[in-house]
Enzyme design. Structure first.
Site, mmCIF file in Angstrom:
data_model
loop_
_atom_site.group_PDB
_atom_site.id
_atom_site.type_symbol
_atom_site.label_atom_id
_atom_site.label_comp_id
_atom_site.label_asym_id
_atom_site.label_seq_id
_atom_site.Cartn_x
_atom_site.Cartn_y
_atom_site.Cartn_z
ATOM 1 N N TYR A 1 0.881 -1.183 0.000
ATOM 2 C CA TYR A 1 0.000 0.000 0.000
ATOM 3 C C TYR A 1 0.910 1.222 0.000
ATOM 4 O O TYR A 1 1.018 1.916 1.023
ATOM 5 C CB TYR A 1 -0.867 0.023 1.270
ATOM 6 C CG TYR A 1 -2.012 -0.956 1.286
ATOM 7 C CD1 TYR A 1 -3.210 -0.662 0.634
ATOM 8 C CD2 TYR A 1 -1.907 -2.173 1.939
ATOM 9 C CE1 TYR A 1 -4.267 -1.555 0.641
ATOM 10 C CE2 TYR A 1 -2.958 -3.077 1.955
ATOM 11 C CZ TYR A 1 -4.136 -2.760 1.308
ATOM 12 O OH TYR A 1 -5.179 -3.644 1.316
ATOM 13 N N GLY B 1 7.870 -2.780 6.549
ATOM 14 C CA GLY B 1 8.297 -3.922 5.748
ATOM 15 C C GLY B 1 8.350 -5.179 6.589
ATOM 16 O O GLY B 1 7.667 -5.289 7.614
ATOM 17 N N GLY C 1 13.425 -5.373 9.048
ATOM 18 C CA GLY C 1 13.310 -4.515 10.236
ATOM 19 C C GLY C 1 14.434 -4.787 11.226
ATOM 20 O O GLY C 1 15.026 -3.859 11.790
ATOM 21 N N GLU D 1 7.317 -0.795 11.428
ATOM 22 C CA GLU D 1 5.982 -1.367 11.240
ATOM 23 C C GLU D 1 6.164 -2.626 10.394
ATOM 24 O O GLU D 1 6.465 -2.542 9.201
ATOM 25 C CB GLU D 1 5.062 -0.377 10.540
ATOM 26 C CG GLU D 1 4.910 0.895 11.357
ATOM 27 C CD GLU D 1 3.635 1.662 11.073
ATOM 28 O OE1 GLU D 1 3.291 2.505 11.901
ATOM 29 O OE2 GLU D 1 3.010 1.431 10.027
ATOM 30 N N CYS E 1 -0.506 -5.985 5.720
ATOM 31 C CA CYS E 1 0.131 -6.366 6.985
ATOM 32 C C CYS E 1 -0.906 -6.918 7.937
ATOM 33 O O CYS E 1 -0.627 -7.801 8.734
ATOM 34 C CB CYS E 1 0.835 -5.169 7.592
ATOM 35 S SG CYS E 1 -0.196 -3.712 7.663
HETATM 36 P P1 NDP Z 1 10.818 -5.756 2.808
HETATM 37 O O1 NDP Z 1 11.281 -5.839 4.211
HETATM 38 O O2 NDP Z 1 11.346 -6.733 1.844
HETATM 39 O O3 NDP Z 1 11.141 -4.323 2.189
HETATM 40 C C1 NDP Z 1 10.707 -3.112 2.767
HETATM 41 C C2 NDP Z 1 11.590 -1.981 2.311
HETATM 42 O O4 NDP Z 1 12.924 -2.170 2.807
HETATM 43 C C3 NDP Z 1 11.725 -1.898 0.781
HETATM 44 O O5 NDP Z 1 11.808 -0.555 0.391
HETATM 45 C C4 NDP Z 1 13.051 -2.631 0.548
HETATM 46 O O6 NDP Z 1 13.632 -2.309 -0.687
HETATM 47 C C5 NDP Z 1 13.869 -2.135 1.730
HETATM 48 N N1 NDP Z 1 15.012 -2.958 2.106
HETATM 49 C C6 NDP Z 1 15.293 -4.250 1.774
HETATM 50 N N2 NDP Z 1 16.435 -4.655 2.366
HETATM 51 C C7 NDP Z 1 16.902 -3.600 3.093
HETATM 52 C C8 NDP Z 1 18.031 -3.390 3.948
HETATM 53 N N3 NDP Z 1 18.922 -4.356 4.191
HETATM 54 N N4 NDP Z 1 18.180 -2.190 4.539
HETATM 55 C C9 NDP Z 1 17.284 -1.198 4.341
HETATM 56 N N5 NDP Z 1 16.193 -1.338 3.534
HETATM 57 C C10 NDP Z 1 15.991 -2.520 2.925
HETATM 58 O O7 NDP Z 1 9.246 -5.821 2.885
HETATM 59 P P2 NDP Z 1 8.209 -5.835 1.684
HETATM 60 O O8 NDP Z 1 8.415 -4.665 0.802
HETATM 61 O O9 NDP Z 1 8.207 -7.160 1.048
HETATM 62 O O10 NDP Z 1 6.843 -5.579 2.443
HETATM 63 C C11 NDP Z 1 6.046 -6.599 2.931
HETATM 64 C C12 NDP Z 1 6.159 -6.683 4.444
HETATM 65 O O11 NDP Z 1 5.787 -5.440 5.017
HETATM 66 C C13 NDP Z 1 5.217 -7.693 5.044
HETATM 67 O O12 NDP Z 1 5.871 -8.413 6.049
HETATM 68 C C14 NDP Z 1 4.114 -6.834 5.635
HETATM 69 O O13 NDP Z 1 3.394 -7.473 6.648
HETATM 70 C C15 NDP Z 1 4.872 -5.634 6.085
HETATM 71 N N6 NDP Z 1 4.002 -4.468 6.227
HETATM 72 C C16 NDP Z 1 3.710 -3.996 7.482
HETATM 73 C C17 NDP Z 1 2.852 -2.938 7.662
HETATM 74 C C18 NDP Z 1 2.524 -2.420 9.028
HETATM 75 O O14 NDP Z 1 1.971 -1.332 9.131
HETATM 76 N N7 NDP Z 1 2.816 -3.129 10.103
HETATM 77 C C19 NDP Z 1 2.207 -2.285 6.518
HETATM 78 C C20 NDP Z 1 2.594 -2.840 5.258
HETATM 79 C C21 NDP Z 1 3.456 -3.896 5.135
HETATM 80 P P3 NDP Z 1 13.257 -3.117 -2.033
HETATM 81 O O15 NDP Z 1 11.819 -3.495 -1.966
HETATM 82 O O16 NDP Z 1 13.515 -2.135 -3.108
HETATM 83 O O17 NDP Z 1 14.122 -4.320 -2.034
#
Ligand code: NDP
Length: 455
Positions: A132, A205, A210, A227, A262
């Site tokens: 989202y 993410g 995290g 989050e 999420c």
């Molecule tokens: P990721 O953890 O894979 O990625 C999140 C972000 O972190 C992306 O921009 C990604 O870049 C970046 N990233 C990846 N590796 C690193 C690193 N080592 N250091 C810093 N940044 C990094 O999550 P997703 O994008 O797959 O999202 C899905 C997850 O998010 C699910 O677990 C979901 O439940 C959670 N989520 C939680 C929410 C909440 O409010 N609690 C809301 C929405 C989602 P890139 O994608 O370009 O690789």
């Protein structure tokens, strides 16, 4: 170069040049300078820029929704809903920020006058998810900007085109150059941000990423909010008034946004007295769901956004079947091309199955029979995650006891998979640290200063 592909058919949508480490450093230096001016801009003027941004979301909504659907696969109407929801969320910040950021006089009489003021953190990183991008981004960058911070916004590479639209509209809305910048890159770009001396890290993410961000920034002693994911349970009590409605609502919580929320419903527990009847209603409700090209009108379920997720979902289903679960529904005729996963319902699941333990993040659900409320409470809480938990039924006093027992940031009665701007959004355990939205989500981006004045 970042290549952005349409998950519905694998076609190439765009190629965008990735920011190098040097580019990211330069963006940081620019943000630092720009923030010094931005923090002196009156809150009211900052709020007005965000008001302009919200209006631009409305003016451009069809183009924005189409881009979102093409790059991450959510049905077009759901993309429109996300933009409308984003504007509602912004409306909360427009209405409430000035009040929660204003100086507070605590004591004005006596020898010592006391006051609290709220100062911005400085330059913050918003490392964001693709599921989202408007909603989870707005939780962070809108209150951060209103609070006087500069934001380095790293969208997921999957929704980079949406991230670039957001940056363009911010500029059109009057946010000064350098105050809001997109970092174009993959995980490596996010990692590069964690090595810079920023004044705060706000991440949405997965738990795994995290953890990396928390570890990389721990020695810096700056605010870090995470989050993260969930394995959110829903319990159907035996006194539920309308089983058909309960099944339809639960199913929507499972498969809206292809289950990539999420707070999606990830586990369903049903009181044994109504288990068979509920399972039957779930199958009927699932048969109504249309799965296919997300650009077509009235489509309910599009592809999953990351092709790699299909293997994870297949593995969870195979593990559940091998351990005795029963496949009760799988949507027929999904498109052959593209990263589609059929809506999949499994009954008679058990707690030792991956499907009931690990985040699925897809249109799949396990339904499990429980003897009573006590067993439901135990199973619902037996997880390292703690984002949301839902109870469906009639007897509120009984449901309240269950909700009180939940170790989650959010509880729902007769609803699920929803977020409200007026309530804090927070996870516990592996679901994260800190909260966004409500007044606490305004104050998360400022630091209090206590004034003791003997004039
Ligand atoms: P990721 O953890 O894979 O990625 C999140 C972000 O972190 C992306 O921009 C990604 O870049 C970046 N990233 C990846 N590796 C690193 C690193 N080592 N250091 C810093 N940044 C990094 O999550 P997703 O994008 O797959 O999202 C899905 C997850 O998010 C699910 O677990 C979901 O439940 C959670 N989520 C939680 C929410 C909440 O409010 N609690 C809301 C929405 C989602 P890139 O994608 O370009 O690789």
């Amino acid at each position: 170069m970042i290549t952005i592909k349409n998950p519905a058919d694998g076609t190439l949508l765009a190629e965008v040049t990735e920011d190098s480490k040097e580019d990211i450093l330069l963006r940081y230096e620019t943000a630092k300078g720009a923030q010094l001016l931005w923090k002196r801009t009156p809150v009211k003027d900052r709020v007005d820029c965000i008001r302009n941004f919200s209006a631009l979301l409305e003016t451009n909504k069809e183009e924005l929704a189409a881009t979102l659907t093409q790059e991450m696969g959510k049905p077009l109407q759901q993309a429109r809903n996300e933009i409308a929801g984003a504007r509602n969320r912004i409306a909360f910040f427009l209405e409430n920020s000035e009040k929660h950021l204003a100086d507070e006089w605590i004591t004005t009489g006596g020898a010592t006058q006391e006051q609290i003021s709220y100062e911005p953190l400085g330059v913050i990183a918003n490392i964001s998810a693709w599921n989202y991008p408007y909603l989870v981004g707005i939780n962070v960058f809108v209150p951060a900007l209103i609070g006087g911070n500069a934001v380095l916004y790293k969208p997921s590479e999957i929704t980079l085109l949406t991230g670039l639209h957001i940056a363009r509209l911010m500029q059109e809305a009057g946010i000064p150059e350098g105050v809001f910048q997109v970092i174009a890159g993959s995980g490596a770009a996010g990692e590069a941000l964690t090595r810079l001396p920023l004044n705060g890290y706000f991440f949405t993410g997965s738990f795994a990423t995290g953890q990396k961000i928390a570890a990389a920034t721990a020695a810096r002693m700056v605010p870090v909010q995470l989050e993260l994911g969930g394995k959110d349970p829903l319990y159907i009590m035996d006194d539920v008034a309308d089983l058909k409605k309960a099944a339809a609502d639960a199913l929507e919580g499972v498969m809206y946004n292809a289950g990539q929320s999420c707070c999606a419903v990830e586990r369903i527990y049903v009181n044994q007295k109504i288990y068979d009847a509920f399972v039957e209603e779930m199958v009927k409700a699932a048969a109504e769901i249309r799965c296919g090209n997300p650009m077509e009108p009235d489509m309910d379920l599009g592809p999953v956004s990351r092709p790699g997720q299909i293997e994870i979902l297949q593995e969870q289903v195979a593990d559940a079947l091998a351990k005795g679960a029963r496949l009760i529904y799988q949507s027929p005729d999904i498109p052959e091309k593209g990263s589609y996963f059929p809506l999949t319902l499994l009954a008679d699941t058990q707690h030792n199955m991956k499907l009931m333990q690990e985040e699925s993040f897809g249109p799949v659900i396990g339904i499990q029979r429980v003897a009573d409320d006590e067993e439901a409470v135990f199973l619902m809480n037996d997880t390292p995650y703690g984002l949301t938990a839902a109870v469906f039924g009639t007897d509120y006093d009984r449901a309240e006891k269950i909700m009180e027992a939940m170790n989650t940031g959010t509880v729902y009665f007769n609803c699920c998979d929803r977020v409200s701007a007026t309530l804090p959004w927070s996870g516990r355990g592996h679901s994260g640290v800190g909260s966004t939205l409500s007044w606490s989500g305004i104050r998360a981006f400022v630091q209090p200063k206590a004034w003791h004045l003997r004039k």
